[in-house]
Design a protein around this motif. Structure first.
Motif, mmCIF file in Angstrom:
data_model
loop_
_atom_site.group_PDB
_atom_site.id
_atom_site.type_symbol
_atom_site.label_atom_id
_atom_site.label_comp_id
_atom_site.label_asym_id
_atom_site.label_seq_id
_atom_site.Cartn_x
_atom_site.Cartn_y
_atom_site.Cartn_z
ATOM 1 N N LEU A 33 0.784 -1.195 0.046
ATOM 2 C CA LEU A 33 -0.174 -0.063 0.298
ATOM 3 C C LEU A 33 0.959 1.321 0.184
ATOM 4 N N CYS A 34 1.671 1.053 0.639
ATOM 5 C CA CYS A 34 2.906 2.418 0.902
ATOM 6 C C CYS A 34 3.896 2.525 -0.222
ATOM 7 N N LEU A 35 3.675 1.469 -1.096
ATOM 8 C CA LEU A 35 3.902 1.636 -2.577
ATOM 9 C C LEU A 35 3.322 1.940 -4.099
ATOM 10 N N GLY A 36 2.392 1.392 -3.642
ATOM 11 C CA GLY A 36 1.254 2.039 -4.913
ATOM 12 C C GLY A 36 0.687 3.119 -4.509
ATOM 13 N N ILE A 37 0.542 3.686 -3.149
ATOM 14 C CA ILE A 37 -0.282 4.634 -3.010
ATOM 15 C C ILE A 37 0.679 6.497 -3.379
ATOM 16 N N ALA A 38 2.169 5.940 -3.154
ATOM 17 C CA ALA A 38 3.453 6.457 -3.332
ATOM 18 C C ALA A 38 3.105 7.189 -5.283
ATOM 19 N N ILE A 39 2.920 6.170 -5.766
ATOM 20 C CA ILE A 39 3.299 6.101 -6.888
ATOM 21 C C ILE A 39 1.505 6.042 -7.829
ATOM 22 N N ALA A 46 9.920 5.717 -2.310
ATOM 23 C CA ALA A 46 10.572 6.104 -1.413
ATOM 24 C C ALA A 46 9.311 6.101 -0.681
ATOM 25 N N ALA A 47 9.138 7.449 -0.949
ATOM 26 C CA ALA A 47 7.739 8.827 0.021
ATOM 27 C C ALA A 47 7.099 7.931 1.180
ATOM 28 N N GLY A 48 6.004 6.892 0.477
ATOM 29 C CA GLY A 48 5.409 6.419 0.730
ATOM 30 C C GLY A 48 6.452 5.445 1.832
ATOM 31 N N PRO A 72 0.238 6.295 4.513
ATOM 32 C CA PRO A 72 0.094 6.794 3.327
ATOM 33 C C PRO A 72 -1.667 6.224 2.832
ATOM 34 N N ALA A 73 -2.497 7.149 2.557
ATOM 35 C CA ALA A 73 -3.676 6.808 2.678
ATOM 36 C C ALA A 73 -4.151 7.048 1.302
ATOM 37 N N ALA A 74 -5.430 5.916 0.665
ATOM 38 C CA ALA A 74 -5.547 7.007 -0.629
ATOM 39 C C ALA A 74 -6.845 7.900 -0.594
ATOM 40 N N GLY A 75 -7.122 8.018 0.070
ATOM 41 C CA GLY A 75 -7.920 9.222 0.505
ATOM 42 C C GLY A 75 -7.397 10.885 0.369
ATOM 43 N N LEU A 76 -6.330 10.733 0.299
ATOM 44 C CA LEU A 76 -4.986 12.224 -0.291
ATOM 45 C C LEU A 76 -4.486 11.818 -1.951
ATOM 46 N N THR A 77 -4.887 10.832 -2.344
ATOM 47 C CA THR A 77 -3.734 10.824 -3.320
ATOM 48 C C THR A 77 -4.122 11.679 -4.370
ATOM 49 N N VAL A 78 -5.510 11.677 -4.531
ATOM 50 C CA VAL A 78 -5.561 13.335 -5.572
ATOM 51 C C VAL A 78 -5.065 14.321 -5.384
ATOM 52 N N LEU A 79 -4.973 14.532 -3.987
ATOM 53 C CA LEU A 79 -4.452 16.088 -3.578
ATOM 54 C C LEU A 79 -3.351 16.118 -3.600
ATOM 55 N N VAL A 80 -2.780 14.748 -3.660
ATOM 56 C CA VAL A 80 -1.378 14.908 -3.429
ATOM 57 C C VAL A 80 -0.668 14.990 -4.488
#
Length: 546
Positions: A33-39, A46-48, A72-80
Motif C-alpha cells: 500500500l505504501c508503494l502503490g499510494i506513492a506511485i 520511497a516517499a510512501g 499514506p492513505a488512498a483518500g489523499l492521493t488526488v490532493l497530493v
C-alpha cells in the motif's frame, strides 16, 4: 465513546509478545500500500515507505487510538498528486510540515472531540464502502491485473471505485481464458490459496492460532511460488535499491521564498482531509474491538507530529488507515506496540533486508486485502441498524454507495448531512390529534412526537380552533419532548381560554410530569433556602438583642 486509560500497560512483555505476529501482518499489508499510494500520488515510491515507517515509529508511539495504524492513505492521493503537479517536491514537503503543525494546534485546542459526534450508521456505512473499494481494487491485483482508474460507459466517466466493481466479471473472464502467455490464472490460484489458508486456519486449535492466518497464508504462498517457480508478479520491482538515498531534506532557501498564501491554503486542505479521515477511521476502529477507546485530541496531535516529521524527511502526508487498522484488529493486535513494531519491520526490511521482500507474490498480499475488504462489508451491522428504523439503514447504504461512486470524503459528508436531516426531521415532527365533541363541552388534544419551537405555529393553529367554552385536555403520554416555547404557549393560551369561560387540563404524564417534579423540587429548594435564611436572621437578631 469515551476516552479510556484502562488499556494494557505500555511496557508489558505479555502485550508486546502478543503483538509481534499482528505487527508482521500489518507490515505485509502496509508494504504494497505504501508503494502503490506513492506511485498513484505521483511521488517517488520511497516517499510512501517513509510515511509508513513514521506512521509506526512516531504516530504509533504517541497515538490516542492504540489499534489504529497510520501511513499514506488512498483518500489523499488526488490532493497530493495535485500538489506534485503544482509545486517542486521540496515545497510539497513544506506543505506537509505546515499541515502537521495545524493538526497539532487543532489537537491542543480540543477540536478532535467534534469527530465523536458521528452517527453509527455513517461509520458503519464508511466501513462498508471502504470494504467494497478494497475488495474491488485488490481483486484485480490478485489476478496480476491493473486496477481501473476510470471507466467510460455511454460517454459517462465513472470513478475508480465503480470502474473496478463493474469490471470484475471481465477480470474473471481473463482468469478462465487460461492464456499461457499471461499469469492471470496462476496469480488467481495463488490468491485463492492464500484466502483458503486464512479461512481454514480459523478452524485450527486455539494454541496454533498464535500465528495469524494472513501471515501464514503469505508465507506459504511465497514458499509455494518459489518452490515451483511460478511466473507471477513479485515485489522486487517496487523495492528501492538504496532506501536512505531516497530521503529528501528541507531546503531553507526554497522554503523562505515560498508563496505563503498558496502554501497555507494547500496545507489547510491536507490538514482538514487528513484529520477527518484519521478521526473517522479511529471511530470505526473503536467499533471493531473491546479494548482501549480513542483519545481524539491526542490522536490529532500524534498525526500532526507524524506529518511534520514526514515533511522534514521526504515522506507523503499520512492518516489513520482503515485497511491496516482492520488487519491489525483481525490479526489480534491488543496495543499500540503492533503499530510501532510494524514501522520497525518496514524500516528493517526496506533498509537492510530488501532481498527478503522482493520474492513475495503481489497476488498473495492482494488476497489478504480482498479478504479484509470482504470482512469490512458486514451484513450483521445492517440488521443491527434496522432495529433503530429504516432511516438508519438508508443512511448506511447512502454513505456506502456514495463512497464507492465518488470518494471517501464526499461519502462521509453525505452520510453526516443525511443524519443531520434525520435529526432535524425528528425534532420537527409533531402529530396533533383532536378528539372529542365540542358540543359535549370537552375536547382532547393528543400530542405525539416532539413539540419544539419549529412546530409552534401548528400547535397555535390547533389551539385557535378550540371553542371558548369547552374543557380542553392536552395529553402528553406519547410526547418525547416539549420545549419551553411550547409550554409557554400553553400557559398563555390557558389564561385567554379561562377568560372566555373555558378551562385547560394538562395530563402531566411522562415527560411533562418530570418537568413539574423538577420545577417543584426547585421551588422546594428555594423555599428551604429562604426558611434557612430567615432562621439565620432570627438568630442574629437574638444575639444582637442580648
Amino acid at each position: 465513546m469515551s476516552d479510556s486509560s484502562n488499556g494494557p500497560p505500555f511496557f508489558s512483555w505479555a502485550t508486546i509478545k502478543n503483538d509481534v505476529f499482528p505487527s508482521i501482518v500489518v507490515f505485509l499489508v502496509a508494504l504494497p500500500l505504501c508503494l502503490g499510494i506513492a506511485i498513484a500520488s505521483g511521488a517517488p515510491p520511497a516517499a510512501g515507505l517513509i510515511s509508513g515507517i513514521v506512521g509506526g515509529l512516531v504516530v504509533g508511539f504517541f497515538a490516542g487510538a492504540p489499534l489504529q495504524v497510520s501511513g499514506p492513505a488512498a483518500g489523499l492521493t488526488v490532493l497530493v498528486y495535485g500538489l506534485f503537479e503544482k509545486f517542486d517536491i521540496k515545497l510539497v514537503m513544506l506543505v506537509i510540515v505546515v499541515a502537521g503543525v495545524m493538526q497539532i494546534v487543532a489537537g491542543f485546542l480540543k477540536f478532535g472531540q467534534w469527530f465523536r459526534a458521528v452517527s453509527p450508521a455513517v461509520v458503519k456505512g464508511m466501513l462498508a464502502g471502504i470494504g467494497v473499494l478494497i475488495f474491488c481494487s485488490q481483486f484485480h491485483i490478485m489476478i496480476d491485473d491493473q486496477p481501473r482508474k476510470e471507466l467510460v460507459i455511454g460517454g459517462v466517466h465513472l470513478e475508480a471505485g465503480l470502474a473496478n466493481l463493474l469490471t470484475i466479471p471481465q477480470a474473471i473472464g481473463r482468469v478462465f481464458a487460461f492464456d499461457e502467455s499471461k499469469s492471470h490464472h496462476l496469480a488467481a490460484g495463488l490468491g485463492l490459496f492464500t484466502i483458503a489458508v486464512i479461512v481454514f486456519w480459523k478452524m485450527a486449535p486455539k494454541k496454533f492460532q498464535l500465528i495469524p492466518g494472513p501471515l501464514l497464508g503469505v508465507v506459504l504462498a511465497t514458499l509455494f511460488s518459489e518452490l515451483f517457480d511460478v511466473p507471477i508478479k513479485r515485489l522486487e520491482a517496487s523495492i528501492p535499491a538504496n532506501f536512505f538515498s531516497s530521503l529528501v531534506f528541507p531546503d531553507l532557501g526554497i522554503w523562505m521564498s515560498a508563496p505563503v498564501i498558496e502554501i497555507l491554503m494547500a496545507a489547510a486542505g491536507v490538514a482538514l482531509i487528513a484529520s477527518a479521515e484519521t478521526l473517522l477511521c479511529a471511530t470505526a476502529v473503536d467499533q471493531m474491538h473491546e479494548g482501549e477507546r480513542t483519545n481524539y485530541d491526542r490522536e490529532l496531535i500524534a498525526q500532526g507530529l507524524g506529518n511534520s516529521v514526514c515533511g522534514l524527511i521526504g515522506g507523503l502526508p499520512l492518516t489513520g488507515v482503515i485497511v491496516r487498522s482492520a488487519a491489525n484488529v483481525s490479526a489480534g493486535g491488543k496495543s499500540r506496540w503492533s503499530a510501532i513494531m510494524h514501522g520497525g519491520w518496514l524500516l528493517l526490511f526496506v533498509a537492510f533486508l530488501p532481498f527478503l521482500l522482493k520474492q513475495i507474490p503481489v497476488a498473495s498480499l492482494a488476497a489478504v486485502l480482498v479478504y479484509t475488504g470482504y470482512k469490512l462489508v458486514n451484513p450483521a451491522s445492517i440488521r443491527e441498524l434496522a432495529k433503530y428504523g429504516r432511516s438508519e439503514v438508508f443512511i448506511y447504504f447512502a454513505t456506502m454507495i456514495t463512497i464507492v461512486a465518488t470518494d471517501l470524503l464526499i461519502g462521509v459528508v453525505t452520510g453526516i448531512v443525511l443524519a443531520a436531516c434525520k435529526l432535524l426531521y425528528v425534532f420537527s415532527r409533531l402529530e396533533i390529534r383532536r378528539e372529542g365533541d365540542p358540543a359535549a363541552g370537552k375536547l382532547t388534544l393528543r400530542l405525539i412526537g416532539t413539540a419544539t419551537f419549529m412546530r409552534l405555529p401548528a400547535l397555535a393553529s390547533e389551539l385557535e380552533h378550540v371553542p371558548g367554552n369547552v374543557e380542553l385536555h392536552v395529553n402528553f403520554e406519547q410526547l418525547n419532548y416539549i420545549d419551553h416555547a411550547c409550554l409557554d404557549l400553553l400557559m398563555s393560551w390557558e389564561k385567554q381560554h379561562e377568560a372566555s369561560g373555558g378551562s385547560l387540563v394538562i395530563d402531566w404524564d411522562g415527560l411533562a410530569a418530570r418537568f413539574h417534579e423538577r420545577y417543584a423540587e426547585k421551588n422546594r429548594g428555594e423555599s428551604a433556602r429562604e426558611a434557612s435564611g430567615a432562621d439565620e436572621r432570627s438568630i442574629d437578631e437574638t444575639l444582637r438583642s442580648k
